[in-house]
Scaffold this motif. Structure first.
Motif, PDB file in Angstrom:
ATOM      1  N   MET A 446       0.834  -1.194   0.000  1.00  0.00           N
ATOM      2  CA  MET A 446       0.000   0.000   0.000  1.00  0.00           C
ATOM      3  C   MET A 446       0.872   1.249   0.000  1.00  0.00           C
ATOM      4  O   MET A 446       1.864   1.318   0.722  1.00  0.00           O
ATOM      5  N   ASP A 447       0.492   2.222  -0.835  1.00  0.00           N
ATOM      6  CA  ASP A 447       1.091   3.561  -0.792  1.00  0.00           C
ATOM      7  C   ASP A 447       0.014   4.499  -0.260  1.00  0.00           C
ATOM      8  O   ASP A 447      -0.983   4.770  -0.932  1.00  0.00           O
ATOM      9  N   ALA A 450      -0.281   8.500  -2.525  1.00  0.00           N
ATOM     10  CA  ALA A 450       0.270   8.019  -3.795  1.00  0.00           C
ATOM     11  C   ALA A 450       0.553   9.101  -4.835  1.00  0.00           C
ATOM     12  O   ALA A 450       1.352   8.882  -5.741  1.00  0.00           O
ATOM     13  N   GLY A 453       1.237   7.939  -8.371  1.00  0.00           N
ATOM     14  CA  GLY A 453       1.512   6.498  -8.424  1.00  0.00           C
ATOM     15  C   GLY A 453       2.942   6.176  -8.808  1.00  0.00           C
ATOM     16  O   GLY A 453       3.219   5.067  -9.266  1.00  0.00           O
ATOM     17  N   MET A 467      -1.878  -0.948  -3.718  1.00  0.00           N
ATOM     18  CA  MET A 467      -3.084  -0.163  -3.494  1.00  0.00           C
ATOM     19  C   MET A 467      -2.649   1.292  -3.341  1.00  0.00           C
ATOM     20  O   MET A 467      -2.065   1.681  -2.326  1.00  0.00           O
ATOM     21  N   ASN A 468      -2.898   2.095  -4.380  1.00  0.00           N
ATOM     22  CA  ASN A 468      -2.526   3.508  -4.362  1.00  0.00           C
ATOM     23  C   ASN A 468      -3.663   4.310  -3.728  1.00  0.00           C
ATOM     24  O   ASN A 468      -4.759   4.370  -4.273  1.00  0.00           O
ATOM     25  N   VAL A 469      -3.389   4.917  -2.589  1.00  0.00           N
ATOM     26  CA  VAL A 469      -4.409   5.685  -1.883  1.00  0.00           C
ATOM     27  C   VAL A 469      -4.133   7.172  -2.087  1.00  0.00           C
ATOM     28  O   VAL A 469      -3.044   7.664  -1.789  1.00  0.00           O
ATOM     29  N   LEU A 478      -6.116  10.617  -8.622  1.00  0.00           N
ATOM     30  CA  LEU A 478      -6.328   9.184  -8.808  1.00  0.00           C
ATOM     31  C   LEU A 478      -6.629   8.822 -10.261  1.00  0.00           C
ATOM     32  O   LEU A 478      -6.298   7.724 -10.723  1.00  0.00           O
ATOM     33  N   GLY A 488      -6.282   2.044  -7.389  1.00  0.00           N
ATOM     34  CA  GLY A 488      -6.246   2.696  -6.083  1.00  0.00           C
ATOM     35  C   GLY A 488      -7.611   3.216  -5.698  1.00  0.00           C
ATOM     36  O   GLY A 488      -8.610   3.016  -6.399  1.00  0.00           O
TER      37      GLY A 488
END
Length: 598
Positions: A446-447, A450, A453, A467-469, A478, A488
């Motif tokens: 997980m980032d 992000a 990304g 999982m790009n948050v 996003l 993400g």
């Protein structure tokens, strides 16, 4: 109480009675003290009392004092373990709390988070017998039974090939309700109508995914599928998916937009997901349309597609698709395949659902606690090129600056600089900090912050998924992440994340303090202690945390790390990077509840 000093001759019987009561209470308290301190009863009562304290929300002042002590490093012991029955606890998806809420549009199954003062400050323990998870790629097919000993799905769905218990393992034959013989033949059938291979499609969404065998099988085709399902009667289906190493997320399509930007997915799939697409004036179909790229594909298998006694529902579903200008590619048994049009050419047109276009004030990528709209998102409302067929094929799209990076000023320059920066940083993580990236020890990553990304892009050759948050209060980048072919969600880190405990091998965050600050302010919206307790909840035992921030912030983080039972070391940043930041690398220790804690 002056009467206690009266001469004995002047005391009346009522006063003697009062003295007897006080004396009895005093000696009783002394006896109780000795019982609690010097006998096993004390341990038992202390454990139950600790559970009551941890679960109590009646004294926020006590909680605030504990948080302050932990932040200052004056709490010289670990934060207490949560009770044994909390091993699978998700604060925002708690059935005991949510069952009291409205059933309308599945509101009660959506995220319903307690306030910070209402959450116990404790560390989620692993279940008894927990083992370090089976490594990828073996985990795709087998996991330890003891890590999540929930037999309900195996008992109910074993005959459909979902999963079965075998010795110390759960095994996953790869089946599903609509493909009991395995996802591979089903995907091969879809490949007759959809360009599954070749890089045209990359990002997919699987709605109501079960144990995510469909998404797991698509990985070998180069498709990155984010699978979601709610916490429902099929207990722990998303937990099984994540334990297998498949990208998954706890989520419900109810009253709000799903936490993704507009036109994010190249391919959206529902296999017996039982979403009532045409209910509420087709609100759910309209939400799927918001998420699907122009030129993308929608596949629905199972009810109501050519399903017995669902003729009206099937007719309504086709009518909505026609109103939205979808091209019918095929109806194959109980599976329908549509292709979304590239433009808005036939909207709005007359239709029985009264579909209308959203107005210009609607930002279709605003999707954090955003109430569902009964209007159709237009391509003209989102600048840039993002249609399937106009963006580069995978993997070229990963490094090409998407036109949607203009959501931030000087977006193209920032994108290219960010890509170079993270390639350099990840090389430093591997070569100098000796993180186990690229090894079987790390699969779920997980980032937490992000941006574009870049961290995930730098890991693309490793056997991981990220999982790009994107924090909901920061620029909504996003869409750029999805245009790159990554996945993400939006999230606000002052709330718990929608995942089960022990689901990530590595959690990375650059600028941790920025996640809890008010934008443009030095004031905090929540505490660093609560955020790190949440990180600990998501992290697997012996998992790794990497935090980049200023030395002052990392000093705070180090103090809290001791309280959450992490082993932490601070390193200098890579030589090529500017600024004052340092890097903290921590390992979550593998601890278990003692008998007194149960």
């Amino acid at each position: 109480m002056g009467h206690l000093n009266l001469p004995a001759s002047k005391r009346n019987p009522r006063q003697w009675k009062l003295l007897d009561i006080i004396s009895t209470i005093f000696f009783g308290l002394v006896l109780l003290f000795f019982l609690l301190v010097f006998t096993p009863l004390g341990d038992s009562l202390a454990a139950s009392g600790r559970q009551a304290l941890l679960l109590s929300t009646s004294d926020p002042g006590q909680r605030h004092r504990l948080v302050a002590l932990v932040e200052l490093g004056h709490h010289h012991q670990a934060i207490e373990a949560c009770p044994a029955d909390s091993v699978d606890h998700m604060p925002c998806e708690d059935p005991r709390r949510n069952s009291q809420l409205s059933r309308e549009m599945n509101f009660y199954r959506e995220r319903q988070c307690p306030l910070p003062d209402e959450m116990p400050l404790c560390l989620i323990p692993p279940p008894p017998g927990y083992k370090i998870p089976v490594r990828w790629p073996e985990s795709l097919h087998m996991i330890w039974h003891s890590n999540m000993p929930h037999n309900k799905i195996a008992d109910r769905k074993g005959h459909q090939g979902w999963m079965k218990e075998q010795g110390p393992y759960f095994i996953f034959p790869g089946g599903g309700t609509m493909f009991p013989d395995g996802a591979a033949p089903y995907i091969e059938k879809l490949g007759q109508y959809i360009p599954i291979s070749g890089g045209t499609l990359r990002t997919a969404l699987d709605m109501g995914c079960g144990v995510a065998s469909f998404g797991g099988s698509l990985l070998s085709e180069g498709l990155l599928t984010l699978s979601f399902a709610p916490r429902d009667s099929h207990k722990a289906q998303i937990q099984f998916a994540l334990e297998r190493g498949i990208p998954a997320f706890v989520l419900m399509l109810g009253t709000r937009r799903l936490p993704f930007p507009a036109f994010a997915f190249d391919f959206i799939h529902c296999s017996r997901c039982l979403i009532p697409f045409t209910a509420y004036n087709a609100t759910y179909f309209i939400e799927v349309d918001r998420l699907l790229r122009p030129g993308g594909y929608l596949v629905i298998s199972g009810p109501p597609v050519q399903w017995a006694k669902q003729d009206k529902e099937w007719a309504d579903l086709q009518a909505v698709a026609r109103a939205l200008c979808y091209e019918l590619i095929a109806v194959d048994g109980n599976t329908v395949i549509w292709k979304k049009s590239d433009g808005d050419s036939c909207l709005p047109n007359q239709n029985e659902f009264g579909l209308e276009l959203c107005d210009e004030s609607n930002d279709p990528s605003n999707a954090w606690y955003f109430k569902l709209k009964r209007c159709v998102t237009t391509t003209s409302s989102v600048n840039g090129e993002y249609a399937v067929g106009t963006i580069p094929k995978w993997p070229d799209r990963l490094k090409r600056a998407p036109s949607r990076d203009l959501v931030v000023k000087n977006g193209i320059d920032l994108f290219e600089a960010d890509t170079r920066r993270w390639a350099r940083r990840v090389a430093y993580y591997k070569n100098t900090l000796n993180l186990k990236l690229g090894t079987p020890a790390m699969r779920n990553v997980m980032d937490m912050n992000a941006f574009f990304g870049g961290f995930a892009a730098a890991l693309i050759s490793d056997p991981v998924w990220v999982m790009n948050v994107v924090p909901a209060r920061k620029p909504l980048t996003l869409s750029v992440i999805y245009d790159r072919g990554l996945i993400g969600v939006y999230h606000d880190w002052c709330e718990p994340f929608s995942t089960y405990p022990r689901t990530y091998d590595l959690i990375h965050v650059a600028g941790i303090e920025s996640l809890i600050k008010l934008p443009g302010s030095s004031k905090s919206r929540c505490t660093l202690v609560d955020l790190m307790v949440e990180i600990d909840r998501m992290l697997r035992p012996e998992g790794t945390v990497v935090i980049r921030d200023s030395p002052e912030v990392l000093d705070k983080v180090t103090r809290i790390a001791h309280a959450v039972r992490w082993r932490a070391t601070i390193y200098d940043k890579e030589p090529e990077s500017h600024g004052r930041e340092k890097i903290l690398v921590a390992t979550k220790t593998f601890w278990q509840l003692t008998s007194a804690s149960h």
